[in-house]
Design a protein around this motif. Structure first.
Motif, PDB file in Angstrom:
ATOM      1  N   THR A 148     -14.271   8.180   1.461  1.00  0.00           N
ATOM      2  CA  THR A 148     -13.555   9.450   1.458  1.00  0.00           C
ATOM      3  C   THR A 148     -12.215   9.235   2.146  1.00  0.00           C
ATOM      4  O   THR A 148     -12.152   8.659   3.234  1.00  0.00           O
ATOM      5  N   LEU A 149     -11.144   9.672   1.499  1.00  0.00           N
ATOM      6  CA  LEU A 149      -9.801   9.512   2.056  1.00  0.00           C
ATOM      7  C   LEU A 149      -9.412  10.748   2.846  1.00  0.00           C
ATOM      8  O   LEU A 149      -9.751  11.872   2.484  1.00  0.00           O
ATOM      9  N   SER A 150      -8.698  10.511   3.935  1.00  0.00           N
ATOM     10  CA  SER A 150      -8.181  11.629   4.713  1.00  0.00           C
ATOM     11  C   SER A 150      -6.755  11.307   5.136  1.00  0.00           C
ATOM     12  O   SER A 150      -6.346  10.150   5.174  1.00  0.00           O
ATOM     13  N   GLY A 151      -5.984  12.358   5.438  1.00  0.00           N
ATOM     14  CA  GLY A 151      -4.593  12.200   5.872  1.00  0.00           C
ATOM     15  C   GLY A 151      -3.740  13.302   5.269  1.00  0.00           C
ATOM     16  O   GLY A 151      -4.161  14.020   4.367  1.00  0.00           O
ATOM     17  N   THR A 152      -2.545  13.419   5.780  1.00  0.00           N
ATOM     18  CA  THR A 152      -1.618  14.446   5.303  1.00  0.00           C
ATOM     19  C   THR A 152      -1.094  14.068   3.927  1.00  0.00           C
ATOM     20  O   THR A 152      -0.627  12.953   3.719  1.00  0.00           O
ATOM     21  N   GLN A 153      -1.145  15.013   3.015  1.00  0.00           N
ATOM     22  CA  GLN A 153      -0.758  14.743   1.643  1.00  0.00           C
ATOM     23  C   GLN A 153       0.680  15.139   1.360  1.00  0.00           C
ATOM     24  O   GLN A 153       1.083  15.197   0.215  1.00  0.00           O
TER      25      GLN A 153
ATOM     26  N   THR B  67       0.054   9.054   7.085  1.00  0.00           N
ATOM     27  CA  THR B  67      -0.983   8.042   7.262  1.00  0.00           C
ATOM     28  C   THR B  67      -2.261   8.519   6.603  1.00  0.00           C
ATOM     29  O   THR B  67      -2.675   9.668   6.762  1.00  0.00           O
ATOM     30  N   PHE B  68      -2.884   7.603   5.856  1.00  0.00           N
ATOM     31  CA  PHE B  68      -4.177   7.863   5.242  1.00  0.00           C
ATOM     32  C   PHE B  68      -5.213   6.942   5.860  1.00  0.00           C
ATOM     33  O   PHE B  68      -4.896   5.865   6.373  1.00  0.00           O
ATOM     34  N   SER B  69      -6.463   7.355   5.779  1.00  0.00           N
ATOM     35  CA  SER B  69      -7.555   6.487   6.196  1.00  0.00           C
ATOM     36  C   SER B  69      -8.721   6.693   5.232  1.00  0.00           C
ATOM     37  O   SER B  69      -8.787   7.677   4.515  1.00  0.00           O
ATOM     38  N   SER B  70      -9.637   5.722   5.228  1.00  0.00           N
ATOM     39  CA  SER B  70     -10.821   5.773   4.388  1.00  0.00           C
ATOM     40  C   SER B  70     -12.059   5.580   5.249  1.00  0.00           C
ATOM     41  O   SER B  70     -12.002   4.894   6.277  1.00  0.00           O
ATOM     42  N   THR B  71     -13.144   6.193   4.826  1.00  0.00           N
ATOM     43  CA  THR B  71     -14.399   6.009   5.556  1.00  0.00           C
ATOM     44  C   THR B  71     -15.009   4.626   5.297  1.00  0.00           C
ATOM     45  O   THR B  71     -15.951   4.242   5.953  1.00  0.00           O
TER      46      THR B  71
ATOM     47  N   ALA C  12     -14.319   0.408   5.036  1.00  0.00           N
ATOM     48  CA  ALA C  12     -13.409  -0.663   5.437  1.00  0.00           C
ATOM     49  C   ALA C  12     -13.312  -1.703   4.327  1.00  0.00           C
ATOM     50  O   ALA C  12     -14.143  -1.765   3.448  1.00  0.00           O
ATOM     51  N   GLY C  13     -12.265  -2.530   4.416  1.00  0.00           N
ATOM     52  CA  GLY C  13     -12.144  -3.678   3.524  1.00  0.00           C
ATOM     53  C   GLY C  13     -11.305  -3.436   2.293  1.00  0.00           C
ATOM     54  O   GLY C  13     -11.168  -4.343   1.472  1.00  0.00           O
ATOM     55  N   GLY C  14     -10.737  -2.274   2.118  1.00  0.00           N
ATOM     56  CA  GLY C  14      -9.921  -2.000   0.952  1.00  0.00           C
ATOM     57  C   GLY C  14      -8.454  -2.278   1.211  1.00  0.00           C
ATOM     58  O   GLY C  14      -8.070  -2.700   2.304  1.00  0.00           O
ATOM     59  N   SER C  15      -7.646  -2.099   0.212  1.00  0.00           N
ATOM     60  CA  SER C  15      -6.194  -2.267   0.376  1.00  0.00           C
ATOM     61  C   SER C  15      -5.506  -1.060  -0.237  1.00  0.00           C
ATOM     62  O   SER C  15      -6.009  -0.420  -1.149  1.00  0.00           O
ATOM     63  N   TRP C  16      -4.330  -0.749   0.299  1.00  0.00           N
ATOM     64  CA  TRP C  16      -3.571   0.421  -0.133  1.00  0.00           C
ATOM     65  C   TRP C  16      -2.467  -0.009  -1.083  1.00  0.00           C
ATOM     66  O   TRP C  16      -1.895  -1.084  -0.952  1.00  0.00           O
ATOM     67  N   SER C  17      -2.157   0.862  -2.032  1.00  0.00           N
ATOM     68  CA  SER C  17      -1.032   0.634  -2.939  1.00  0.00           C
ATOM     69  C   SER C  17      -0.540   1.980  -3.441  1.00  0.00           C
ATOM     70  O   SER C  17      -1.224   2.989  -3.340  1.00  0.00           O
ATOM     71  N   SER C  18       0.657   1.991  -3.968  1.00  0.00           N
ATOM     72  CA  SER C  18       1.179   3.227  -4.572  1.00  0.00           C
ATOM     73  C   SER C  18       1.842   2.895  -5.880  1.00  0.00           C
ATOM     74  O   SER C  18       2.129   1.780  -6.183  1.00  0.00           O
TER      75      SER C  18
END
Length: 140
Positions: A114-119, A128-132, A134-140
C-alpha cells in the motif's frame, strides 16, 4: 525376441530321453527419457515439462504445491514451494516401470503493498511516498 527353452531328462534302460519345451519372450526395458521444461512458475501460473520418450504419464509428489496434467505435462502452481514431478513409462513383459523426475519451484507473486504520501507537489517542490512492502524501486 522369443527363445525356446528345452528341458531334457536322459533316458535309462533303453528308454528315450524325455524333453519339455517352453517359449520365453524377452522384452526390452522401458526408458523414461530425458526431461525438460522451465522449472519455475508463479502461483496460478503454468509451465510444461516434456520427455524425449513418448507414452508415459506424469504425476506430482504434492498436488497442494503444483498439479500436473498426466498426459500433457502442463503444470499449474497452487502454493509456494518445490515439488518433484515424475514421468513414468510402464514396463511390459516382466520389466519394471521406468521413471524420471524433475523438480519445479512455485513462487508467490510479488506484492507492491500500500502506497502512502502526499499526492500533490508544486513545480520544483518535492513529495515523499512510501510502501508497506520493502525491496521495490520507484520510477515516474
Amino acid at each position: 525376441g522369443t527363445v525356446t527353452m528345452t528341458y531334457t531328462v536322459s533316458g535309462t534302460g533303453g528308454c528315450p530321453d524325455a524333453t519339455a519345451t517352453r517359449d520365453v519372450t524377452i522384452t526390452a526395458p522401458p526408458v523414461a527419457g530425458t526431461l525438460s521444461g522451465t522449472q519455475e512458475a508463479c502461483i496460478a501460473g503454468t509451465t510444461t515439462f516434456s520427455s524425449t520418450e513418448a507414452g508415459g504419464s506424469w504425476s506430482s509428489a504434492n498436488t497442494s504445491i503444483a498439479t500436473i496434467n498426466a498426459s500433457t505435462g502442463l503444470i499449474t502452481g497452487v502454493a509456494a514451494g518445490t515439488v518433484t514431478m515424475t514421468y513414468t513409462v510402464s514396463g511390459t513383459g516382466g520389466c519394471p516401470d521406468a521413471t524420471a523426475t524433475r523438480d519445479v519451484t512455485i513462487t508467490a507473486p510479488p506484492v507492491a503493498g500500500t502506497l502512502s504520501g502526499t499526492q500533490e507537489a508544486c513545480i520544483a517542490g518535492t513529495t515523499t511516498f512510501s510502501s508497506t512492502e520493502a525491496g521495490g524501486s520507484w520510477s515516474s
